[in-house]
Design a protein around this motif. Sequence first.
Motif, PDB file in Angstrom:
ATOM      1  N   PHE A 104      -3.413   3.521  26.807  1.00  0.00           N
ATOM      2  CA  PHE A 104      -4.479   3.947  27.703  1.00  0.00           C
ATOM      3  C   PHE A 104      -5.112   5.213  27.133  1.00  0.00           C
ATOM      4  O   PHE A 104      -4.484   5.950  26.377  1.00  0.00           O
ATOM      5  N   ASN A 105      -6.351   5.484  27.533  1.00  0.00           N
ATOM      6  CA  ASN A 105      -7.068   6.642  27.007  1.00  0.00           C
ATOM      7  C   ASN A 105      -6.301   7.943  27.226  1.00  0.00           C
ATOM      8  O   ASN A 105      -6.199   8.763  26.330  1.00  0.00           O
ATOM      9  N   TYR A 106      -5.759   8.134  28.427  1.00  0.00           N
ATOM     10  CA  TYR A 106      -5.036   9.381  28.703  1.00  0.00           C
ATOM     11  C   TYR A 106      -3.780   9.493  27.834  1.00  0.00           C
ATOM     12  O   TYR A 106      -3.391  10.594  27.445  1.00  0.00           O
ATOM     13  N   GLN A 107      -3.159   8.359  27.500  1.00  0.00           N
ATOM     14  CA  GLN A 107      -1.985   8.392  26.633  1.00  0.00           C
ATOM     15  C   GLN A 107      -2.357   8.804  25.213  1.00  0.00           C
ATOM     16  O   GLN A 107      -1.646   9.581  24.573  1.00  0.00           O
ATOM     17  N   VAL A 108      -3.485   8.278  24.726  1.00  0.00           N
ATOM     18  CA  VAL A 108      -3.942   8.646  23.383  1.00  0.00           C
ATOM     19  C   VAL A 108      -4.290  10.132  23.359  1.00  0.00           C
ATOM     20  O   VAL A 108      -3.929  10.849  22.418  1.00  0.00           O
ATOM     21  N   ALA A 109      -4.983  10.617  24.393  1.00  0.00           N
ATOM     22  CA  ALA A 109      -5.338  12.039  24.468  1.00  0.00           C
ATOM     23  C   ALA A 109      -4.081  12.905  24.436  1.00  0.00           C
ATOM     24  O   ALA A 109      -4.028  13.903  23.714  1.00  0.00           O
ATOM     25  N   LEU A 112      -2.490  12.918  20.973  1.00  0.00           N
ATOM     26  CA  LEU A 112      -3.249  13.724  20.016  1.00  0.00           C
ATOM     27  C   LEU A 112      -3.335  15.199  20.419  1.00  0.00           C
ATOM     28  O   LEU A 112      -3.948  16.003  19.717  1.00  0.00           O
ATOM     29  N   ASN A 113      -2.771  15.528  21.586  1.00  0.00           N
ATOM     30  CA  ASN A 113      -2.790  16.907  22.104  1.00  0.00           C
ATOM     31  C   ASN A 113      -4.208  17.453  22.267  1.00  0.00           C
ATOM     32  O   ASN A 113      -4.517  18.570  21.847  1.00  0.00           O
ATOM     33  N   VAL A 114      -5.065  16.641  22.855  1.00  0.00           N
ATOM     34  CA  VAL A 114      -6.427  17.068  23.153  1.00  0.00           C
ATOM     35  C   VAL A 114      -6.720  16.750  24.611  1.00  0.00           C
ATOM     36  O   VAL A 114      -6.061  15.900  25.222  1.00  0.00           O
ATOM     37  N   SER A 115      -7.706  17.434  25.170  1.00  0.00           N
ATOM     38  CA  SER A 115      -8.096  17.148  26.551  1.00  0.00           C
ATOM     39  C   SER A 115      -8.732  15.757  26.612  1.00  0.00           C
ATOM     40  O   SER A 115      -9.208  15.234  25.593  1.00  0.00           O
ATOM     41  N   GLU A 116      -8.760  15.182  27.811  1.00  0.00           N
ATOM     42  CA  GLU A 116      -9.372  13.855  27.939  1.00  0.00           C
ATOM     43  C   GLU A 116     -10.862  13.908  27.597  1.00  0.00           C
ATOM     44  O   GLU A 116     -11.396  12.992  26.986  1.00  0.00           O
ATOM     45  N   ARG A 117     -11.511  15.000  27.979  1.00  0.00           N
ATOM     46  CA  ARG A 117     -12.940  15.144  27.675  1.00  0.00           C
ATOM     47  C   ARG A 117     -13.159  15.149  26.163  1.00  0.00           C
ATOM     48  O   ARG A 117     -14.049  14.468  25.644  1.00  0.00           O
ATOM     49  N   THR A 118     -12.341  15.900  25.438  1.00  0.00           N
ATOM     50  CA  THR A 118     -12.434  15.940  23.975  1.00  0.00           C
ATOM     51  C   THR A 118     -12.121  14.568  23.393  1.00  0.00           C
ATOM     52  O   THR A 118     -12.790  14.097  22.471  1.00  0.00           O
ATOM     53  N   PHE A 119     -11.105  13.910  23.963  1.00  0.00           N
ATOM     54  CA  PHE A 119     -10.746  12.574  23.487  1.00  0.00           C
ATOM     55  C   PHE A 119     -11.919  11.609  23.629  1.00  0.00           C
ATOM     56  O   PHE A 119     -12.229  10.864  22.697  1.00  0.00           O
ATOM     57  N   TYR A 120     -12.571  11.588  24.792  1.00  0.00           N
ATOM     58  CA  TYR A 120     -13.682  10.661  25.002  1.00  0.00           C
ATOM     59  C   TYR A 120     -14.820  10.934  24.021  1.00  0.00           C
ATOM     60  O   TYR A 120     -15.458  10.010  23.521  1.00  0.00           O
ATOM     61  N   ARG A 121     -15.073  12.205  23.720  1.00  0.00           N
ATOM     62  CA  ARG A 121     -16.104  12.555  22.743  1.00  0.00           C
ATOM     63  C   ARG A 121     -15.706  12.049  21.356  1.00  0.00           C
ATOM     64  O   ARG A 121     -16.514  11.438  20.656  1.00  0.00           O
ATOM     65  N   MET A 122     -14.440  12.271  20.991  1.00  0.00           N
ATOM     66  CA  MET A 122     -13.950  11.829  19.678  1.00  0.00           C
ATOM     67  C   MET A 122     -13.967  10.298  19.580  1.00  0.00           C
ATOM     68  O   MET A 122     -14.329   9.738  18.544  1.00  0.00           O
ATOM     69  N   LYS A 123     -13.576   9.635  20.653  1.00  0.00           N
ATOM     70  CA  LYS A 123     -13.551   8.167  20.673  1.00  0.00           C
ATOM     71  C   LYS A 123     -14.963   7.604  20.527  1.00  0.00           C
ATOM     72  O   LYS A 123     -15.196   6.676  19.742  1.00  0.00           O
ATOM     73  N   ALA A 124     -15.912   8.191  21.262  1.00  0.00           N
ATOM     74  CA  ALA A 124     -17.301   7.725  21.178  1.00  0.00           C
ATOM     75  C   ALA A 124     -17.832   7.916  19.757  1.00  0.00           C
ATOM     76  O   ALA A 124     -18.484   7.020  19.209  1.00  0.00           O
ATOM     77  N   GLN A 125     -17.519   9.064  19.164  1.00  0.00           N
ATOM     78  CA  GLN A 125     -17.971   9.328  17.789  1.00  0.00           C
ATOM     79  C   GLN A 125     -17.341   8.339  16.813  1.00  0.00           C
ATOM     80  O   GLN A 125     -18.009   7.816  15.925  1.00  0.00           O
TER      81      GLN A 125
END
Length: 147
Positions: A104-109, A112-125
């Motif tokens: 799940f997205n929160y598990q990946v975040a 990777l030790n990043v916030s969910e907001r940062t994760f979503y930005r990285m995932k979109a990129q």
Amino acid sequence: MEILKSIDGKATQKAIEKVLRQYRTYQLTTPEDLLPTITPKYTLEMPSFGGTVNSKVENAAVKNVEHYKQAEKFFERFNRGFYKLTKKERQIIIMAFLEEVPMFNYQVANELNVSERTFYRMKAQALYKLTLALRVEVYQEDEVKSS
């Protein structure tokens, strides 16, 4: 960059999701020895295909199953685009989409030790770059203005 303004976001999202679903389908329907392996370094390593088949049964199977050739072509094409991503972006794509049981997205975040907001930005990129690398982006049709 005029070209980037004309990309249809929703259609492009559907196109890359279709490619990732196709990867999962090939992953589930292709024998293990023909699949790329995911290493701890988050790389996809393709098996070597020597092209030599020893028995008539194997020759017949290879000739009758176009699926394996399509899978091999798909994986080679996918790998070329996949390796244009950074290591972190590859980690995100693998963990969120390509693992046997995607996280799940929160598990990946968290992993990777990043916030969910940062994760979503990285995932979109990462998805955007993969889309461009695989050349599956969809462009908006130019609106014709009537005078």
